[in-house]
Structure formats: C-alpha cells, structure tokens
Write a protein that holds these residues in place. Structure first.
Motif, mmCIF file in Angstrom:
data_model
loop_
_atom_site.group_PDB
_atom_site.id
_atom_site.type_symbol
_atom_site.label_atom_id
_atom_site.label_comp_id
_atom_site.label_asym_id
_atom_site.label_seq_id
_atom_site.Cartn_x
_atom_site.Cartn_y
_atom_site.Cartn_z
ATOM 1 N N THR A 1 -24.299 17.508 32.450
ATOM 2 C CA THR A 1 -23.276 16.638 31.867
ATOM 3 C C THR A 1 -23.580 15.171 32.180
ATOM 4 N N GLY A 2 -23.531 14.340 31.149
ATOM 5 C CA GLY A 2 -23.753 12.917 31.324
ATOM 6 C C GLY A 2 -25.204 12.478 31.232
ATOM 7 N N VAL A 3 -26.139 13.419 31.080
ATOM 8 C CA VAL A 3 -27.549 13.061 30.993
ATOM 9 C C VAL A 3 -27.816 12.413 29.634
ATOM 10 N N ARG A 4 -28.491 11.275 29.665
ATOM 11 C CA ARG A 4 -28.839 10.543 28.448
ATOM 12 C C ARG A 4 -30.110 11.133 27.856
ATOM 13 N N ALA A 5 -30.061 11.471 26.576
ATOM 14 C CA ALA A 5 -31.202 12.086 25.908
ATOM 15 C C ALA A 5 -32.026 11.049 25.160
ATOM 16 N N ALA A 6 -33.243 11.447 24.811
ATOM 17 C CA ALA A 6 -34.198 10.531 24.181
ATOM 18 C C ALA A 6 -33.747 10.066 22.801
ATOM 19 N N ASP A 7 -32.879 10.823 22.134
ATOM 20 C CA ASP A 7 -32.417 10.423 20.805
ATOM 21 C C ASP A 7 -31.196 9.516 20.868
ATOM 22 N N GLY A 8 -30.773 9.154 22.087
ATOM 23 C CA GLY A 8 -29.627 8.284 22.261
ATOM 24 C C GLY A 8 -28.330 9.010 22.525
ATOM 25 N N SER A 9 -28.311 10.319 22.373
ATOM 26 C CA SER A 9 -27.097 11.083 22.647
ATOM 27 C C SER A 9 -26.940 11.295 24.149
ATOM 28 N N THR A 10 -25.747 11.701 24.545
ATOM 29 C CA THR A 10 -25.450 12.028 25.934
ATOM 30 C C THR A 10 -24.896 13.450 25.982
ATOM 31 N N ILE A 11 -25.414 14.259 26.907
ATOM 32 C CA ILE A 11 -24.915 15.633 27.020
ATOM 33 C C ILE A 11 -23.465 15.575 27.492
ATOM 34 N N PRO A 12 -22.524 16.090 26.701
ATOM 35 C CA PRO A 12 -21.104 15.933 27.028
ATOM 36 C C PRO A 12 -20.581 17.023 27.951
ATOM 37 N N ALA A 13 -19.406 16.773 28.466
ATOM 38 C CA ALA A 13 -18.697 17.823 29.210
ATOM 39 C C ALA A 13 -18.455 19.001 28.275
ATOM 40 N N GLY A 14 -18.543 20.199 28.831
ATOM 41 C CA GLY A 14 -18.369 21.395 28.028
ATOM 42 C C GLY A 14 -19.661 21.971 27.501
ATOM 43 N N ALA A 15 -20.769 21.244 27.647
ATOM 44 C CA ALA A 15 -22.076 21.788 27.275
ATOM 45 C C ALA A 15 -22.443 22.896 28.254
ATOM 46 N N VAL A 16 -23.212 23.885 27.798
ATOM 47 C CA VAL A 16 -23.483 25.088 28.582
ATOM 48 C C VAL A 16 -24.980 25.265 28.788
ATOM 49 N N ALA A 17 -25.385 25.416 30.058
ATOM 50 C CA ALA A 17 -26.774 25.746 30.361
ATOM 51 C C ALA A 17 -27.022 27.210 30.026
ATOM 52 N N ASN A 18 -28.094 27.495 29.275
ATOM 53 C CA ASN A 18 -28.370 28.854 28.819
ATOM 54 C C ASN A 18 -29.621 29.461 29.422
ATOM 55 N N SER A 19 -30.621 28.635 29.724
ATOM 56 C CA SER A 19 -31.903 29.175 30.149
ATOM 57 C C SER A 19 -32.636 28.120 30.973
ATOM 58 N N VAL A 20 -33.597 28.578 31.782
ATOM 59 C CA VAL A 20 -34.355 27.667 32.639
ATOM 60 C C VAL A 20 -35.782 28.183 32.770
#
Length: 573
Positions: free
Chosen positions: A93-112
């Motif tokens: 949550t809150g990580v800034r992505a290369a396309d300018g978006s920010t990972i929002p609250a409520g996003a779900v980690a699925n795999s690693v």
C-alpha cells in the motif's frame, strides 16, 4: 499397493512448533524418501487465505508467505526450521509505480517469487480486481521497504522469475467482477528485471520493462478445438465486446522452461495450456488438455457423499483435467509439464456452470440422454450427487447430455510440451487417502467429514513442486481438501511411481465445528495442524539451513506455513 514403511527421523533442532502429535504417513514399500514436518508459523486466522503462496531466499534464510487476508507478504526467519519466526511483512500500500499510479489501500498481494540475488517480486491485485494490478519489488534481506512497482494486467494471480533471472512472468487472470458485470481480458505480463541488484535499489523501474502477451490471435474460428470458451458474453472494463476468447481465458499458473525462452501457462477453466515466447512476449500456441475416462481401469472415482464411505470405482464419467498448479522439469534433455488437476467451475453473478447429475432435466437443464451409459446410474449412491459441467457433454442437437464431464482429474499428470499425455496418477490419490485417513476420506478442509467432497472434486490436488534428491526427481503434490502432500518419483516420466503421503493434520479436530461451538479460532487451529495446502516450494539441500532438502507448504485455511524435511530412507531401493 502402498505399504506402511516408516521413515527414519533425525532429531529436530529445538522444540518443533505447529507439528501435530501424530502426522499421517503412508509410504510405498521400498520408498527412497519420506517427509517429516519440522515446524510451522501460524497466523491464527481461520479460512481467510492468510497463507497462500510461499517462496524461499537461501542467503537470508527467509521464507516469504503471502497473506492475502491482510494484503501483505509475511517474512519468516527459518534459520531454525523447527521454529519459524516472523520478522515483519512486506507492505505494498502506498508504493509508487512506474506508470505514475500508487498502489491503494485494499489492494491484495496474491503471489511472490524471489531471485537468488534477493530481488523479491510480489503480484498485487487492484481493490476492484477488474482493474490493472501491479508487480512490486523488494529486497529479500532488507527491512521491508518497497523499491518500486510496475503496472501489469488485471488480477495478477501468480508470478515466477525465469531461471536466468532476467524476467518476471505474471499470469493476469482477468476474472470477471463477482456480479458478472465486467470481464477483463486474461493476459500474461513479461517484465524485464534489472540485471544488477545491490539490495539498496532495483535500478530504474521503468514501465517500458513491461510487455504483454495476449490471446487475440486465437479469437473466433482460430480457437483450437476443445479449448473451453463458454458462459455469458460480458463486456470488458471499457464496455467493449471485442475479444471474447481473451476475456474468457483466465491464466492461472506459469512455469518456465530451463532455457528461459518459453513460458507455459495453465488456463484452468478453459482446460487448456498456452505457450508464450518470452523474447517476443507473444502467445505462440494454445491447446486443450482434453479429458480422462473414469470408466477405464485405474481411473476410478468415488462420486458420491451418500454411498457410506470410500467407494472408488470405474464409472461412465469423463474428467476435465483443469489444472491449477503447474511445474516443469527436464528428463534426458526433454522438458515435461506437471499439472495438479484440481478442477474449477465458472460461477459468477447469476451464472453457475455446475449441477448435480440428478438435477439434469430440471429447471431448464437438458436431461441425461436415455441411451447414455450413465442413464441407469442417477441415484444418490452412484452418479446422482456428482457435480458436473453443464457447459460440456451435450449431444449434437443440444437436447440431452450424451456424456458427463466432472471438474478436475483427482490426479496429477505429466505432459510433453506438445500437449501429449505421458503419465497420469489415475485414482491413486483417492485410494491412498482412503487407506491412510479412514473415516476422514475425502473430508473437507474446514471440518472433518467422511465423504464430504466425493461429490465435488475429491482430495482436490491444488499445487505441485518438483525437486531433485540424491539424483532422482520427485513431484510433491498438495491436496487442498484432504490436506497433506503426495510424493511421486517422476525421474522417468512414463514410469512415475507413488512414494509417500504425509499430512500434518489432526483429523480428530473439526475446526469449523469447534468454532460453531464457541471455541477461539486460534486455539482450535493450534491443535488441528495444516488445512488446505495452497502453495509449495522445494528447497534443495545446497540452499537449506539444515543442509538437507526441505519442502515449504502454505495452507490457506489454517493460515499456516510449514516446513517439512525430505528424509533419505536407508530402506529405499
């Protein structure tokens, strides 16, 4: 037939945590290896996907376990495998992505997945799941701070790193919205990873590193025979009805060839596999896995939860393989694919693919054809209770079901990369678990109930990992419903053999019943052990903190991450 050969157990360092008093174990006579549960980390969360996919980093001796319930990845210190210890969690949550978006609250980690140098990549789905997701980057030996992210496709459900470490390959499942109002395309993202990684930064995280393989080349009449595209035609997020095939295909799992040039992708509900050219990020082939004949010798099933117990037998039903987990390995220079044939139906909004056999002919469904071999077996103790697909098996005129297709193969299979079946374990899983579990045969994972899953997908093989021990190759298959791991020697694919079945579960404890009776979930889970294995990873002896091979298993229902030691047995052939 399986025997009861017991494994030699070395002393476990310290006091093992999360290991039940009497793990279930059934081995073939002359088995070369066995599995010993060493220790587990428990979240205390029941049936909320608090432990799903697991990856290991050798240099830091850390395990990374996906906690989808919390939307994060738990980082465990496993220097002492008997006592895994939580260090912290990777937060996206809150990580800034290369396309300018920010990972929002409520996003779900699925795999690693983890590269040997410590570059960690985490697949993250958007809060509404039909929007594009992300691939976030971390340092395996770090303190949890994110190093950046890329934007990928809708619902990135699984990520792997190529053997040469140059790319991450992401299966973007593209599931419909739960109300079936929107259905994004399934795609596969190929992300070029930084060549050098110091642990402090991942270099310039650019969106130009992301390329996307689609299924547009297989639209319409170009779709190969047998690839299942069915159900309501629902528009994509942009409102377009273009690319129906691409919206229907849902990439589930990815494995990559040893030379890092080709990815193979399981398309579970479509009962198919796609081939991806990683250099060009292009889908080059797509084929159906077909079906198995449960009336053939050695391919039986127990189809009923109302037949009084384990009754595995040959019956006129076909099984759609529909794999979830997918792995690959080489034997004599040739690449083989290994599938865990779980089975899965499409059920979204008001559409439901499955129906019980005895309900065919009711509520607008076509009946079983009168001349079908199954027509005289519609009682509850035979085929009546079995859930089958309503989208497959209709006669040419659509008036009745000439064949019945169950979801899943209740087995694991080995295939060539041309889609030819080399080996299938047949009814071994059900016969072994019937012998090993007794009154817990085909139980559910939330409660202990004899025959509870026979009318669905039986022991439900979910995932598979492949590893080498003492010069031989083994497939480790996680059984989601029955719980536990089945091991086969697959050194020679055509002559694969059952080795052992081990379950770190106390089947006398029914967690769902205990909670219904007022028990604290964490307390009930503390005695139940592992419920619902979801993700497996093999750790070779050269990377292991014990200098012996390990198997890490993440179980989503019990929320546990468990380490097993792979024991070499003195009595093996």
């Amino acid at each position: 037939m399986p025997g009861t050969a017991s494994a030699h157990r070395d002393a476990r360092p310290g006091t093992a945590t999360g290991v039940v008093a009497d793990p279930v174990e059934l081995s073939a006579d002359g088995a070369r290896i066995g599995l010993s549960p060493l220790g587990a980390y428990a979240t205390g969360v029941f049936d909320e996907s608090a432990a799903e996919i697991v990856a290991y980093h050798a240099r830091s001796e850390r395990l990374f376990s996906v906690n989808a319930q919390a939307g994060e990845v738990t980082v465990l210190d496993v220097a002492r495998p008997s006592s895994p210890r939580k260090l912290f969690a990777l937060q996206t949550t809150g990580v800034r992505a290369a396309d300018g978006s920010t990972i929002p609250a409520g996003a779900v980690a699925n795999s690693v997945a983890v590269r040997p140098d410590g570059l960690v990549v985490v697949a993250v789905e958007a809060p509404d799941k039909v929007s594009d997701g992300w691939l976030a980057v971390f340092d395996a030996a770090g303190d949890g701070g994110a190093l950046g992210a890329w934007r990928v496709g809708a619902l990135p459900d699984m990520v792997t790193v190529t053997p040469d470490g140059r790319a991450a390959v992401v299966a973007n499942e593209g599931e419909p919205a739960d109300d079936f109002s929107v259905d994004p395309e399934g795609t596969v993202s190929v992300v070029d990873l930084p060549r050098r990684f110091t642990g402090r930064h991942a270099g310039a995280v650019s969106q130009r590193a992301v390329r996307t393989a689609t299924f547009h080349a297989f639209e319409g009449a170009r779709l190969p025979d047998g690839v299942r595209v069915f159900g309501p035609d629902v528009a994509g997020p942009d409102g377009s009805l273009a690319h129906r095939v691409s919206r229907n295909l849902e990439p589930e799992y990815v494995t990559v060839s040893k030379d890092s040039r080709t990815a193979y992708v399981a398309l579970q509900e479509a009962n198919a596999v796609a081939e991806i050219d990683l250099r060009r990020a292009r889908t080059t082939d797509l084929w159906s896995l077909g079906s198995k004949d449960h009336s053939a010798g050695g391919q039986g099933i127990d189809p009923s939860d109302k037949d009084g117990g384990a009754a595995v037998r040959e019956l006129p039903v076909r099984g759609l393989y529909m794999p979830d987990g997918l792995a690959s390995y080489t034997s004599r220079g040739r690449t083989y694919l290994v599938t865990a044939n779980e089975g899965d139906a499409r059920e979204w909004g008001g559409y439901a693919e499955p129906a019980r056999v005895k309900d065919l002919g009711d509520d607008g469904l076509a009946p079983v054809c009168e001349d079908s071999p199954a027509a005289g077996l519609l009682g509850d103790a035979d085929l009546g209770r079995l859930n089958v697909s309503t989208a497959s098996g209709l006669s040419a005129d659509g008036s009745c079901y000439s064949e019945l297709y169950a979801m899943g193969g209740r087995s694991f299979s080995i295939w060539t990369t041309d889609g030819d079946l080399v080996f299938d374990s047949g009814d071994t899983f059900e016969r072994v678990t019937a012998e090993a579990l007794g009154d817990a045969f085909n139980t559910n994972h939330t409660e202990t109930k004899l025959d509870g899953r026979s009318d669905d997908k039986g022991p439900e093989p979910e995932s598979v990992a492949v590893g080498e021990v003492a010069g031989r190759t083994y497939a480790f298959v996680g059984l989601e419903r029955a719980s536990g791991v089945v091991v086969f020697d697959v050194t020679t694919p055509q002559r694969s053999q059952f080795v052992t079945y081990v379950s770190n579960r106390d089947y006398s404890v029914s967690v769902e019943d205990a909670i219904d009776d007022g028990a604290d979930p964490a307390t009930a889970l503390g005695t139940a052990g592992d419920l619902g294995p979801e993700g497996l990873t093999f750790v070779p002896a050269s990377d292991s903190p014990t200098h012996r091979p390990l198997l890490a298993v993440a179980s989503e229902v019990s929320g546990t991450t468990t380490l097993f030691q792979v024991d070499r047995l003195t009595g093996g052939r």
